[in-house]
Design a protein around this motif. Structure first.
Motif, mmCIF file in Angstrom:
data_model
loop_
_atom_site.group_PDB
_atom_site.id
_atom_site.type_symbol
_atom_site.label_atom_id
_atom_site.label_comp_id
_atom_site.label_asym_id
_atom_site.label_seq_id
_atom_site.Cartn_x
_atom_site.Cartn_y
_atom_site.Cartn_z
ATOM 1 N N GLY A 338 0.831 -1.197 0.000
ATOM 2 C CA GLY A 338 0.000 0.000 0.000
ATOM 3 C C GLY A 338 0.863 1.243 0.000
ATOM 4 N N GLY A 339 0.235 2.398 -0.082
ATOM 5 C CA GLY A 339 0.997 3.644 -0.115
ATOM 6 C C GLY A 339 1.221 4.091 -1.535
ATOM 7 N N SER A 340 1.566 5.367 -1.696
ATOM 8 C CA SER A 340 1.556 5.952 -3.024
ATOM 9 C C SER A 340 2.695 5.466 -3.897
ATOM 10 N N ARG A 341 3.796 5.000 -3.312
ATOM 11 C CA ARG A 341 4.892 4.532 -4.151
ATOM 12 C C ARG A 341 5.173 3.058 -3.904
ATOM 13 N N SER A 342 4.160 2.356 -3.468
ATOM 14 C CA SER A 342 4.369 0.938 -3.203
ATOM 15 C C SER A 342 3.910 0.133 -4.411
ATOM 16 N N MET A 343 4.584 -0.954 -4.643
ATOM 17 C CA MET A 343 4.203 -1.790 -5.771
ATOM 18 C C MET A 343 3.518 -3.066 -5.310
ATOM 19 N N LEU A 344 3.466 -3.288 -4.018
ATOM 20 C CA LEU A 344 2.788 -4.465 -3.481
ATOM 21 C C LEU A 344 1.478 -4.024 -2.846
ATOM 22 N N LEU A 345 0.465 -4.833 -2.986
ATOM 23 C CA LEU A 345 -0.822 -4.476 -2.410
ATOM 24 C C LEU A 345 -1.093 -5.296 -1.156
ATOM 25 N N PRO A 346 -1.973 -4.804 -0.305
ATOM 26 C CA PRO A 346 -2.339 -5.576 0.881
ATOM 27 C C PRO A 346 -3.084 -6.846 0.493
ATOM 28 N N LEU A 347 -3.021 -7.833 1.386
ATOM 29 C CA LEU A 347 -3.824 -9.053 1.199
ATOM 30 C C LEU A 347 -5.292 -8.679 1.323
ATOM 31 N N VAL A 348 -6.092 -9.178 0.379
ATOM 32 C CA VAL A 348 -7.519 -8.888 0.377
ATOM 33 C C VAL A 348 -8.272 -10.198 0.566
ATOM 34 N N CYS A 349 -9.326 -10.172 1.368
ATOM 35 C CA CYS A 349 -10.121 -11.392 1.558
ATOM 36 C C CYS A 349 -11.501 -11.188 0.960
ATOM 37 N N ASP A 350 -12.005 -12.247 0.332
ATOM 38 C CA ASP A 350 -13.359 -12.176 -0.216
ATOM 39 C C ASP A 350 -14.032 -13.527 -0.063
ATOM 40 N N MET A 384 -4.781 -9.021 -5.399
ATOM 41 C CA MET A 384 -5.241 -9.700 -4.191
ATOM 42 C C MET A 384 -4.115 -9.788 -3.154
ATOM 43 N N GLY A 385 -2.972 -9.221 -3.483
ATOM 44 C CA GLY A 385 -1.881 -9.212 -2.514
ATOM 45 C C GLY A 385 -0.799 -10.243 -2.764
ATOM 46 N N ALA A 386 -0.802 -10.872 -3.951
ATOM 47 C CA ALA A 386 0.220 -11.881 -4.249
ATOM 48 C C ALA A 386 1.604 -11.227 -4.348
ATOM 49 N N ARG A 387 2.651 -11.987 -4.000
ATOM 50 C CA ARG A 387 4.015 -11.480 -4.117
ATOM 51 C C ARG A 387 4.858 -12.475 -4.895
ATOM 52 N N PRO A 388 5.288 -12.100 -6.102
ATOM 53 C CA PRO A 388 6.011 -13.020 -6.963
ATOM 54 C C PRO A 388 7.491 -13.176 -6.612
#
Lengths: 606, 520
Positions: A338-350, A384-388
Motif C-alpha cells: 500500500g501507499g503511493s509509491r508501493s508496488m505491493l498491495l495488501p492481502l484482500v479477503c473475499d 489480491m496481494g500476491a508477491r512473486p
C-alpha cells in the motif's frame, strides 16, 4: 478563501516543456503569502491523510525547496497532488519589491486530470488544513484536479515507463487521455498506451482478448495449452468438467485481470457456482483443464523472454500463536504494501477466501500450526496481494522457447505469457504444464516487485523507443529578424532533402502541410511540429520573452540561433535553451552555410 | 447430372499448384439432352454447347464461380465424367461444384423457373469472403504469395514463415493496436488530430439529448449528430431544433453520440495505403460514389495522408470535407471528418478504373516490406528422406537459421519440438509456412499421401528424391520445385526440362539442396 489564507494566488498558468525547470512541462503561480500562519508539518500531513492518504504519502516524500514556509508548503501540496510515485521538480523565486512581496512558484507538471485546477486546489487545501476545516469536504477537490481515477498502485505503474523514458532523454507527453503518451520526435514520434506501442499489433491484440481463440491458435502449432470447452449454461459446464476431468478452471473467454476466473474446482457444485460467477461478467464462458503446477509469468519482448516470475497465491504462514486474521493483519502492516509509491498491495479477503478457509477446516479466528501455509486465494493476482519470486535464470529452454513462439504466433512483440509448470526448470515436454493465457498488455509489477527481477520498465522503455530517431530542432530567437532567418534555414534544409517543419511569422507548416496555428509565441507551435510524424527537422522562430513566459514547447533542441541580439528576455531565454541542450549560436550575421550543413547532418536515419 | 463423389486436394497436388476439387459424375441418363440444358443455362453460359456432359459441368461451375465474384483458376477433364475444378482466390471450387450439379440437374430435367440461376449465384456468393478480402487474396495470388485463410479469427496469411504477413480485411499485422483502438472513437481521433494541428471538424461528445442540445447551441445552432464509432456511412443531415436533436440522438441508439459542426458539403473519401493517398471518391448522398482521384487537389490528398499518418495506420479511409476539394488548402478549407482503420475497399474497387492495381497497392502497404514473402523450402522423398532432411537442417542451423522441420518423427521450429507424431507432407508443411519464426523449412514427403492428397503448399524451392519413388510422384515433385530437383540413388528418371542435380548419397543430396537454395 479569505485574506488570512497562507498563500494567495495572484496569477497562474501552464509552462510548456523547455522552461526554467528544464525539458519538462510545468505549472506556475505567482502568489502572495503570509508569515502570520505557521505551517505545522505534522498537522498538515495528518489532515491531508484524511483527505487522501496517497497525497499525504507523496507530500511526506517531497522535499522542501529552500525555507519551509507557507510558499514551500503550497508548492509541495501542488506537487503531491500530481506526483503519483515520483517527486516532482519545484522552483521558487521569492522577491520583495516596494509594492510588496510575492513568489513565483514553478512545479513540474505530473499526472493530473485537470492541471489547470491544481494550483488553486493546492492553495485551498493548504488554507483548509491550517484552518482545520473538515477534511471530508475536500476529497472532491483532489479527485477533481489531481489523480486519474485508477488504483494508486496502477497509477504508480503507469509512471514507471515515462520515468525511464525521461531518464533516456525522451520525455513522454500525454496523449489520448491519461494512459496514452507520445514519445519521440517527428518521424520518430510514436504513440503508446502503457506498455503497448507499435509492436503490439491490432490482430494479435484482438486474438489475445479472446482466450478461446488464443488457445485454439496456440494448440494448432503444438504449443501446450489446457483443453478448453465453451459452455452455455451450468449444465453444460458440469458436463464439460466431467468430460475434461476434475479439477477444472471456469473462466470468461473475453475478460482480463482475473475477473470471473475460478480455478481448482473439484466437483460439480463448485463448477456450477463458478459458472454463475463467471456468467455475471461475461456471456462467453469456458471450462478448462486445470494444468498442474505453479503459476508463472514469462514476459517476452522483441522475440526474447526477458523475465520470468513465479506467482505465489496470497497466503499466510501459521506460527502456532496468531489467528489467521492476525497473520493477515501482520502482513498488511508491512509498509511496503500500500501507499503511493508501493508496488505491493495488501492481502484482500473475499468470498473465495471464506471457501478456501472452510475447505481447510479453518476460520479467521483459527490459529494455524507453525509452518502451515494458509491460502487466501487460488489465483496469484497482485491485486489480491500476491508477491512473486523472480525465476528468470532458471527457466528451461523449452519453456522459454514456448513463450517466445506463443508471442510470435499471436503477433505480439511484447507479451506476458501465463505458464503453469510443476517445475519451471524442467521442460514442458518432459513434465507437462503449459500456457493458460497470453496477455497483450502485461503488467510490469509482477517482475518489478519480484526480488532480483529485471527492471521491466526499463526494458519496455527501450522497446518502445527503438528505433526512435531524434530530429534536428533549431530555435531562432528574436522578433521579425528571426522569422526571415528561420525561413532561410528551413529553405536550405529542405534543399538538402529534409522534410522540414517550420514556424515563422504566419507560417506553421509541417512537411508541406499547413497546420492549425495557435499563433506566434505559442509553445504549441513547436510542440505540433515536433509531434508531426512526417517531419525530419524542425525550425522555429520564437520570441525570447515567449520562451521565458510560456516555455519553448519541447524538452530538447539542438541549436538556438540568436537572430536579434537586443530582444527582450534574451539572456533568460538562451539560458533555458542551453539548459535543454541547445548550442547557442550567434545568428545576427548572414546565414552560415556550415551551420546549416551541421544541423542537416543530424538528420534521422531513415 | 449427378455427382457421385468429390475429393479435395490440398495445394501442390497432381493437378495444379492451387487446391482443387475433383468431381466424379454419374454417366448421363440415356434421354438427357445436354444441348437443351445448355440452352436453358444461356444467361449464365455463353458460347457453343460443349459436346460432353463433363465439359458442360465444368463450364457451369466456372460460370457460377465467375458470376459470384471469384473466378476459378481453371477446369480440366481428366477422364470421362471426372472434372477437376481449380480454386480461384478463395476455396470456392467445392461449393461451385455442388451448386453446378444441382443447377445442371434441374436444367436437364426441364425449363428453369425464373430466378433459379440468380439464386444459385447469390447462394454461392454468400459462401465467399468479403469483396475486400477477395480482392486482396487475388492480389496476393498475382504476387505469388500463396495467400490462404488463417486459423479462425486470425485473418488471411500471405507468404511464408518469417516473411509471412497476416491481415484481417485491410488491417495489417503491423497496424498498431493503439491506432486501432483510437480509430474506434471519433472523439479520440479528432482530439489526436487537433492536438497535432491537423484541421478537423469541430466536435464533442454528448451523453444525453440535453447535452447534445447544448453542444448544438455551442456550435451555432446547427450540427450533425452521429455515432461515436465511425462504422456508419456518410454525413447525416444537420439538425437544429430541440426535437430534431432529440430524435437524432435517439436514432444513434447508444448512450453517447458525437455532435459535430455541419460540414460545408458532402464528404470525399480518400484511401490512404502505405502513406500515399491512392484514390478519392466523391460521396454524394443518394448516388454511387464517383472516382475523384484526379479532381482532388494535391493538398487534399496530402491532408488525407497526414491524417492517416498521425493515427499511424497502414491503410485508412479518410473522409474530408471542404468548400471545394479541388482548390489548394489555403482556399478549400479542407478538414478531416473521419478516419477509418481497416476500411472496406468495395466502394473504391467499384469506382476506380483499375481495381486490381488499387488492391495491389493496398496489399503492398499491408505486407509492409515483406518483399517476395518466401523462405527456402525443401521437400524430401524416398527412403533416405530422414537422413537428407536431418543433414540439411543441421547445415542450415549452423548458418544461424531458425529451421522448421517436419517429418515422420515430428515437427520442430527453431529448436523447439512442437509435435512428435507423423508430420510428413501436408500434415507438417502448412504449419511450417504459417509459423512466424521459421526462416527455412525442410519437409519429408510420404509419396503415397502426396499423390492422393497434395502437399499442403503450392510450391517448394528444391525437391530431393533419395530412394525409389514412383515416376509420376517424382514428376509431381519436379513440377512443384521452383529451383531444382536433387536426384539421389534410386531416383527415377526425370523429364528433360527439369533442372536435375545428381547426388551420390544423403550427405551429397543435402549439400546439393543447400547449394541450390543458396546462401542465407
Amino acid at each position: 478563501m479569505n485574506g488570512a489564507a497562507p498563500v494567495r494566488i495572484l496569477a497562474d498558468g501552464r509552462l510548456a516543456a523547455g522552461n526554467r525547470l528544464g525539458g519538462i512541462a510545468g505549472l506556475w503561480a505567482r502568489v502572495a503569502w503570509s508569515d502570520a500562519t505557521a505551517i505545522d508539518e505534522g498537522a498538515l500531513g495528518r489532515w491531508l491523510a484524511e483527505v487522501d492518504p496517497n497525497v499525504a504519502s507523496e507530500l511526506a516524500l517531497t522535499p522542501a525547496p529552500g525555507p519551509a514556509d507557507a510558499v514551500a508548503a503550497f508548492a509541495r501540496v501542488a506537487a503531491a497532488l500530481m506526483a503519483s510515485g515520483r517527486s516532482l521538480a519545484i522552483v521558487i523565486d521569492r522577491e520583495t519589491t516596494p509594492a510588496g512581496r510575492s513568489a513565483l512558484v514553478i512545479v513540474e507538471e505530473g499526472r493530473a486530470v485537470a492541471p489547470e485546477r491544481v494550483m488553486a486546489a493546492a492553495a485551498d487545501l493548504l488554507a483548509a488544513a491550517v484552518a482545520g476545516l473538515p477534511a471530508a469536504g475536500f476529497r472532491d477537490r483532489v479527485a477533481d484536479c489531481g489523480a486519474p481515477p485508477i488504483k494508486a498502485f496502477l497509477r504508480y505503474a503507469y509512471t514507471l515507463i515515462p520515468a525511464r523514458l525521461a531518464a533516456r532523454g525522451a520525455a513522454a507527453r500525454p496523449a489520448l487521455g491519461q494512459r496514452g503518451s507520445l514519445v519521440g520526435e517527428g518521424v520518430g514520434a510514436r504513440l503508446f498506451l502503457f506498455t503497448m506501442g507499435r509492436g503490439t499489433g491490432a490482430l494479435g491484440a484482438a486474438i489475445a482478448a479472446r482466450k478461446d481463440a488464443c488457445a485454439a491458435l496456440l494448440s494448432r502449432f503444438g504449443l501446450p495449452v489446457p483443453r478448453q470447452l465453451p459452455v452455455a449454461d451450468a449444465d453444460a459446464a458440469e458436463a464439460a468438467a466431467g468430460a475434461i476431468g476434475y479439477p477444472v478452471v471456469v473462466k470468461p473467454a473475453d475478460r482480463s485481470g482475473g475477473a470471473g476466473v475460478a480455478a481448482g474446482l473439484a466437483h460439480a457444485a463448485e463448477v456450477r457456482q463458478a459458472f454463475a460467477r463467471a456468467a455475471a461478467v461475461s456471456r462467453r464462458i469456458v471450462v478448462e483443464e486445470m494444468l498442474r503446477g505453479e503459476d508463472h509469468r514469462l514476459t517476452v519482448i522483441g522475440g526474447r523472454m526477458v523475465a520470468a516470475a513465479l506467482r505465489v497465491p496470497p497466503e499466510v504462514v501459521g506460527d502456532g500463536r496468531r489467528s489467521v486474521r492476525a497473520l493477515i493483519d501482520a502482513v498488511n502492516a508491512d509498509p511496503q504494501r500500500g501507499g503511493s509509491r508501493s508496488m505491493l498491495l495488501p492481502l484482500v479477503c473475499d468470498g473465495e477466501t471464506d471457501r478456501l478457509l472452510a475447505a481447510a477446516g479453518l476460520t479467521f479466528a483459527s490459529v494455524p500450526p507453525a509452518g502451515m501455509r494458509v491460502r487466501l486465494h487460488s489465483a496469484a493476482n497482485l491485486t489480491m496481494g500476491a508477491r512473486p519470486v523472480d525465476v528468470t535464470a532458471s527457466v528451461h529452454p523449452d519453456n522459454r522457447a514456448a513463450a517466445v513462439h506463443a508471442a510470435a504466433i499471436m503477433g505480439l512483440d511484447l507479451a506476458g505469457i501465463d505458464f503453469i509448470s510443476p517445475d519451471i526448470g524442467r521442460s514442458w515436454r518432459e513434465i507437462g504444464g503449459g500456457i493458460c493465457e497470453v496477455n497483450r498488455e502485461p503488467g510490469l509489477l509482477v517482475h518489478q516487485v519480484a526480488e532480483g527481477g529485471p527492471d521491466m520498465a526499463e526494458a519496455c522503455a527501450r522497446h518502445i523507443l527503438a528505433p526512435a530517431p531524434l530530429v534536428p530542432i533549431v530555435a531562432v530567437l528574436g522578433g521579425g529578424d528571426a522569422d526571415a532567418a528561420a525561413q532561410a534555414i528551413a529553405a536550405a534544409m529542405a534543399e538538402s532533402g529534409l522534410a522540414v517543419g517550420l514556424a515563422a511569422g504566419r507560417h506553421l507548416v509541417a512537411a508541406g502541410l499547413r497546420l492549425s496555428d495557435p499563433g506566434p509565441g505559442d509553445p504549441l507551435r513547436v510542440t505540433r511540429l515536433v509531434a508531426h510524424p512526417a517531419v525530419e527537422a524542425v525550425v522555429a522562430a520564437v520570441p525570447p520573452a515567449a520562451v521565458v513566459a510560456r516555455g519553448f514547447g519541447h524538452g530538447r533542441a539542438d541549436v538556438a540561433l540568436v537572430a536579434e541580439p537586443g530582444a527582450p528576455d534574451l539572456a533568460a531565454a538562451t539560458r533555458i535553451m542551453a539548459a535543454i541542450g541547445a548550442e547557442v549560436v550567434d545568428g545576427s550575421s548572414p546565414l552560415d552555410a556550415d551551420l546549416v550543413r551541421r544541423i542537416a547532418a543530424r538528420r534521422p536515419p531513415s | 447430372m449427378e455427382i457421385v463423389a468429390t475429393q479435395s486436394h490440398a495445394a501442390g497436388n497432381r493437378f495444379h499448384r492451387s487446391p482443387v476439387t475433383v468431381v466424379r459424375l454419374a454417366a448421363a441418363a440415356a434421354d438427357a439432352d445436354p444441348a437443351a440444358a445448355h440452352g436453358r443455362l444461356a444467361p449464365l453460359l455463353g458460347g457453343p454447347a460443349p459436346g460432353d456432359p463433363g465439359s458442360l459441368f465444368a463450364a457451369t461451375a466456372a460460370a457460377l464461380a465467375a458470376a459470384a465474384g471469384d473466378p476459378l483458376a481453371g477446369t480440366r477433364i481428366v477422364a470421362a465424367g471426372e472434372v477437376v475444378l481449380v480454386h480461384g482466390a478463395t476455396a470456392i471450387a467445392a461449393a461451385a461444384a455442388t451448386r453446378a450439379g444441382v443447377l445442371l440437374a434441374a436444367a436437364l430435367a426441364g425449363p428453369l423457373p425464373a430466378g433459379t440461376i440468380a439464386a444459385a449465384v447469390t447462394g454461392l456468393r454468400r459462401t465467399l469472403p468479403s469483396p475486400t478480402d477477395r480482392a486482396l487474396l487475388r492480389a496476393g495470388t498475382a504476387r505469388g504469395l500463396s495467400p490462404r485463410p488463417g486459423p479462425a479469427g486470425s485473418g488471411s496469411h500471405f507468404g511464408e514463415g518469417v516473411r509471412m504477413r497476416r491481415t484481417l480485411g485491410t488491417v495489417g499485422e503491423r497496424t498498431p493496436f493503439v491506432s486501432f483502438e483510437t480509430a474506434r472513437s471519433r472523439l479520440l481521433v479528432a482530439r489526436l488530430l487537433a492536438a497535432h494541428g491537423v484541421p478537423v471538424l469541430r466536435l464533442s461528445l454528448a451523453t444525453s439529448p440535453a447535452a447534445a442540445g447544448a453542444a448544438v447551441a455551442r456550435l451555432g445552432g446547427r450540427a450533425i449528430i452521429r455515432k461515436v464509432t465511425p462504422d456508419d456511412g456518410g454525413m447525416p443531415v444537420p439538425v437544429s431544433t430541440p426535437a430534431d436533436v432529440a430524435a437524432a440522438f435517439g436514432a444513434v441508439g447508444e448512450r453517447a453520440a458525437i455532435v459535430a459542426e455541419p460540414p460545408p458539403g458532402p464528404p470525399w473519401r480518400f484511401l490512404v495505403a502505405g502513406g500515399r493517398s491512392v484514390a478519392a471518391l466523391r460521396m454524394d448522398p443518394g448516388r454511387a460514389p464517383v472516382d475523384a482521384t484526379a479532381a482532388a487537389h494535391a493538398d487534399s490528398h496530402l491532408l488525407a495522408e497526414r491524417a492517416a499518418l498521425v493515427v499511424a495506420s497502414d491503410v485508412a479511409a479518410v473522409d474530408l470535407v471542404a468548400q471545394d476539394m479541388g482548390r489548394p488548402a489555403g482556399e478549400s478549407g479542407a478538414r478531416v471528418a473521419d478516419v477509418r482503420l481497416g476500411p472496406a475497399l468495395d466502394p473504391f474497387l467499384a469506382a476506380v478504373a483499375a481495381p486490381e492495381a488499387l488492391a495491389d497497392r493496398v496489399l503492398a502497404a499491408l505486407l509492409d516490406g515483406a518483399g517476395e514473402g518466401r523462405i527456402p523450402i525443401v521437400a524430401v522423398a524416398g527412403a533416405g528422406a530422414p537422413a537428407v532432411a536431418a543433414a540439411l537442417a543441421e547445415t542450415w542451423r549452423g548458418e544461424g537459421r531458425r529451421v522448421g522441420t517436419a517429418g515422420r518423427a515430428g515437427l520442430a521450429v527453431a529448436g523447439l519440438v512442437l509435435f512428435d507424431d507423423d508430420r510428413r507432407g501436408r500434415r507438417g508443411l502448412p504449419l511450417l509456412v504459417d509459423h512466424p519464426l521459421a526462416d527455412a523449412a525442410v519437409v519429408e514427403v510420404d509419396a503415397d499421401d502426396l499423390w492422393r492428397h497434395g502437399l499442403g503448399h503450392p510450391r517448394i524451392d528444391v525437391a530431393v528424391i533419395d530412394g525409389a519413388v514412383a515416376g509420376p510422384v517424382a514428376d509431381l515433385l519436379a513440377a512443384l520445385a521452383d529451383i531444382a530437383v536433387v536426384a539421389g540413388p534410386g531416383a527415377p528418371p526425370l523429364p528433360s526440362a527439369v533442372h536435375a542435380i545428381a547426388a551420390a548419397d544423403a550427405a551429397g543430396a543435402a549439400a546439393a539442396a543447400h547449394a541450390a537454395v543458396g546462401p542465407r
